[in-house]
Write a protein that holds these residues in place. Structure first.
Motif, PDB file in Angstrom:
ATOM      1  N   LYS A 121      18.611  50.436 -21.123  1.00 53.99           N
ATOM      2  CA  LYS A 121      18.172  50.729 -19.707  1.00 53.99           C
ATOM      3  C   LYS A 121      19.404  50.544 -18.746  1.00 53.99           C
ATOM      4  N   HIS A 125      22.870  54.945 -18.404  1.00 54.41           N
ATOM      5  CA  HIS A 125      22.572  55.651 -17.314  1.00 54.41           C
ATOM      6  C   HIS A 125      23.734  55.770 -16.354  1.00 54.41           C
ATOM      7  N   SER A 129      29.389  56.905 -18.394  1.00 55.25           N
ATOM      8  CA  SER A 129      29.003  56.123 -19.625  1.00 55.25           C
ATOM      9  C   SER A 129      29.975  56.750 -20.811  1.00 55.25           C
ATOM     10  N   CYS A 171      24.699  51.567 -12.773  1.00 56.18           N
ATOM     11  CA  CYS A 171      23.706  52.131 -13.724  1.00 56.18           C
ATOM     12  C   CYS A 171      22.104  52.016 -13.270  1.00 56.18           C
ATOM     13  N   ALA A 174      22.020  55.029 -10.842  1.00 49.97           N
ATOM     14  CA  ALA A 174      21.745  56.406 -11.385  1.00 49.97           C
ATOM     15  C   ALA A 174      20.506  56.483 -12.077  1.00 49.97           C
ATOM     16  N   TYR A 175      19.900  55.460 -12.577  1.00 53.46           N
ATOM     17  CA  TYR A 175      18.522  55.511 -13.202  1.00 53.46           C
ATOM     18  C   TYR A 175      17.555  55.727 -12.225  1.00 53.46           C
ATOM     19  N   ASP A 178      17.760  59.357 -11.164  1.00 58.92           N
ATOM     20  CA  ASP A 178      17.209  60.263 -12.148  1.00 58.92           C
ATOM     21  C   ASP A 178      15.664  60.363 -12.355  1.00 58.92           C
ATOM     22  N   LYS A 179      15.086  59.152 -12.197  1.00 59.12           N
ATOM     23  CA  LYS A 179      13.750  58.957 -12.570  1.00 59.12           C
ATOM     24  C   LYS A 179      12.887  59.005 -11.120  1.00 59.12           C
TER      25      LYS A 179
END
Length: 197
Positions: A121, A125, A129, A171, A174-175, A178-179
């Motif tokens: 999770k 992301h 990474s 993180c 970035a998640y 993206d989503k």
């Protein structure tokens, strides 16, 4: 004796009323006019340059354009905001529990279930990474930051024994980007302390 005391209070009352009238009428609209001059104005309109109009604060004549619940765009945004919050709330709660409770001591490796959740999770992301994982991931641990000793953070422990910290907020940003690409920047601006990263 009461009359002189009453007369002494009238100028003070008048000053308070002038201040109240200025504030309630939105007199702070012109950056070049002070509130006292505005309070004593005779009520006639003066010419205001277009530069002053564009840089002025809203007045009573121009009420602020607050979002309304019946506005479809605002409703769409609030629905998406709630969806994003529901999506990220479990991982935020887990990370805060890991970092701010006595569940893990400094330098302790995360339990397998927590490690898998943080890896899937969050860490995958992170914008860097691959650099963070380097030669391979051995584990994830919680410890004090080397420069900011009062802060606890998450660290990647590599297979070669080296370890490096990573920001769970980077993180998450970035998640979200993206989503939820069309709502990400607004969400990040409104819900994260810093929008960098």
């Amino acid at each position: 004796m009461a009359a002189p005391l009453l007369l002494k209070g009238i100028p003070l009352l008048r000053l308070r009323l002038q201040r109240y009238n200025c504030l309630s009428a939105g007199i702070l609209s012109s950056p070049r006019r002070t509130w006292c001059v505005a309070a004593e104005s005779s009520g006639h309109q003066e010419e205001v340059s277009s530069a002053e109009k564009s840089s002025s604060v809203l007045t009573v004549r121009d009420p602020p354009k607050y979002h309304r619940l019946d506005d479809p765009d605002y409703r769409k945004w609030k629905d998406k905001e709630e969806e994003i919050l529901r999506d990220i709330e479990p991982i935020i709660s887990l990370v805060k529990e890991i970092l701010h409770s006595n569940r893990y001591m400094d330098g302790e490796r995360l339990a397998v279930s927590d490690e898998e959740t943080v890896l899937q999770k969050l860490l995958l992301h992170h914008p860097h990474s691959e650099d963070k994982i380097g030669c391979g991931l051995d584990s994830i641990m919680v410890d004090r930051h080397p420069q900011f000793r009062h802060s606890r953070c998450l660290f990647v422990v590599r297979t070669d024994g080296g370890w490096i910290d990573f920001s769970y907020q980077k993180c998450l940003r970035a998640y979200i980007r993206d989503k939820y690409p069309s709502h990400a920047e607004r969400f990040i601006r409104e819900h994260f302390k810093r929008s960098s990263g």
